[in-house]
Scaffold this motif. Structure first.
Motif, short mmCIF file in Angstrom:
data_model
loop_
_atom_site.label_atom_id
_atom_site.label_comp_id
_atom_site.label_asym_id
_atom_site.label_seq_id
_atom_site.Cartn_x
_atom_site.Cartn_y
_atom_site.Cartn_z
N THR A 1 2.20 3.06 -9.55
CA THR A 1 2.35 1.76 -10.20
C THR A 1 1.52 0.75 -9.42
N GLY A 2 1.16 -0.32 -10.08
CA GLY A 2 0.38 -1.36 -9.42
C GLY A 2 0.18 -2.52 -10.36
N SER A 3 -0.67 -3.43 -9.97
CA SER A 3 -0.97 -4.59 -10.81
C SER A 3 -2.46 -4.63 -11.08
N ILE B 1 0.90 -2.11 -14.20
CA ILE B 1 0.29 -0.84 -14.59
C ILE B 1 1.14 0.33 -14.11
N GLU B 2 1.38 1.29 -15.01
CA GLU B 2 2.01 2.56 -14.67
C GLU B 2 1.07 3.68 -15.09
N THR B 3 0.87 4.68 -14.23
CA THR B 3 -0.01 5.78 -14.58
C THR B 3 0.75 7.10 -14.55
N TYR B 4 0.26 8.06 -15.36
CA TYR B 4 0.93 9.35 -15.53
C TYR B 4 -0.09 10.48 -15.47
N ILE C 1 -5.14 4.30 -10.47
CA ILE C 1 -5.50 5.13 -11.63
C ILE C 1 -6.12 6.47 -11.24
N ASP C 2 -6.26 6.72 -9.94
CA ASP C 2 -6.88 7.96 -9.48
C ASP C 2 -6.07 9.17 -9.94
N GLY C 3 -6.69 10.06 -10.71
CA GLY C 3 -6.04 11.28 -11.17
C GLY C 3 -5.16 11.09 -12.39
#
Length: 228
Positions: free
Chosen positions: A197-199, A185-188, A216-218
């Motif tokens: 990033t995470g799994s 997982i990548e978040t923007y 996923i916070d924010g």
């Protein structure tokens, strides 16, 4: 011929005796699967050093190499570690951790301490002679049993519910068969700048994915990468 003999003697002085010696018989297993090293593990001061790339790929961690600072940067499940060649300490989530042996490069292969890496990502390490076993932590249980079943739709006060397959045991091999459910997982943020990033893991047939909240916070958008 003299040049060849002198070269061999010179290398034997420069390199640790363990590189040539009996320690080449070390075998490493992750959840029962033997790792195939292109360069064999070595031991020094009671510490097992293994080739960087093989161990991180075997553990499913994301790894980067900073050539300028000679630093290995790896992450998995929200845990971040940094190992700098030649230094007798590393960091885990910013906390300084002492090492018994310095990570270093030998004959073009970068060696890093096995126990530090494995335990940093929550694994258990078992040593049986020259056999080293890395055991992954048990996956979280998604079973739920209501403490107050009266709040559940379709139940009446004092009526209890039983979670499906409560108390069932899952073998390491069975867990391994579910590895294709793990996602990266990548978040923007709103400006499309990387946040974290995470799994995660797919937990339902309609595509629900479970991950840590801090990943996923924010976030304004999320990129999911499956194993295929």
């Amino acid at each position: 011929m003299k040049k060849v003999v002198l070269l061999v003697l010179f290398l034997s002085i420069l390199l640790p005796a363990t590189v040539f010696g009996a320690e080449q018989g070390i075998n490493v297993y992750i959840d029962g699967v033997k790792l195939q090293f292109t360069s064999k593990p070595i031991q020094e001061n009671g510490t097992t050093l293994v080739p960087l790339r093989t161990i991180f790929e075997g553990l499913g961690a994301n790894v980067k190499w900073d050539a300028k600072t000679q630093t290995v940067i790896a992450s998995k499940n929200g845990v971040n570690i940094e190992i700098k060649l030649g230094q007798k300490f590393a960091t885990r989530d910013g906390k300084r951790i002492p090492l018994t042996t310095k990570p270093r490069t030998i004959l073009g292969v970068t060696y890093v301490p096995l126990r530090f890496i494995g335990e940093s990502f929550g694994n258990t390490i078992e040593v049986k002679g020259k056999e080293i076993y890395i055991i992954s932590p048990e996956p979280p249980s998604f079973e739920y049993e209501a403490k107050d079943s009266s709040v559940q739709a379709g139940t009446t006060p004092n009526q209890t519910t039983t979670p499906a397959q409560s108390g069932s045991n899952v073998s390491v091999q069975e867990i391994g068969k579910l590895s294709n459910r793990v996602v990266y997982i990548e978040t923007y943020d709103a400006s499309n700048k990387p946040l974290a990033t995470g799994s995660g893991i797919v937990v339902s047939s309609d595509g629900k994915i479970l991950t840590n909240f801090h990943v996923i916070d924010g976030a304004s958008s999320v990129k999911i990468e499956f194993n295929d």
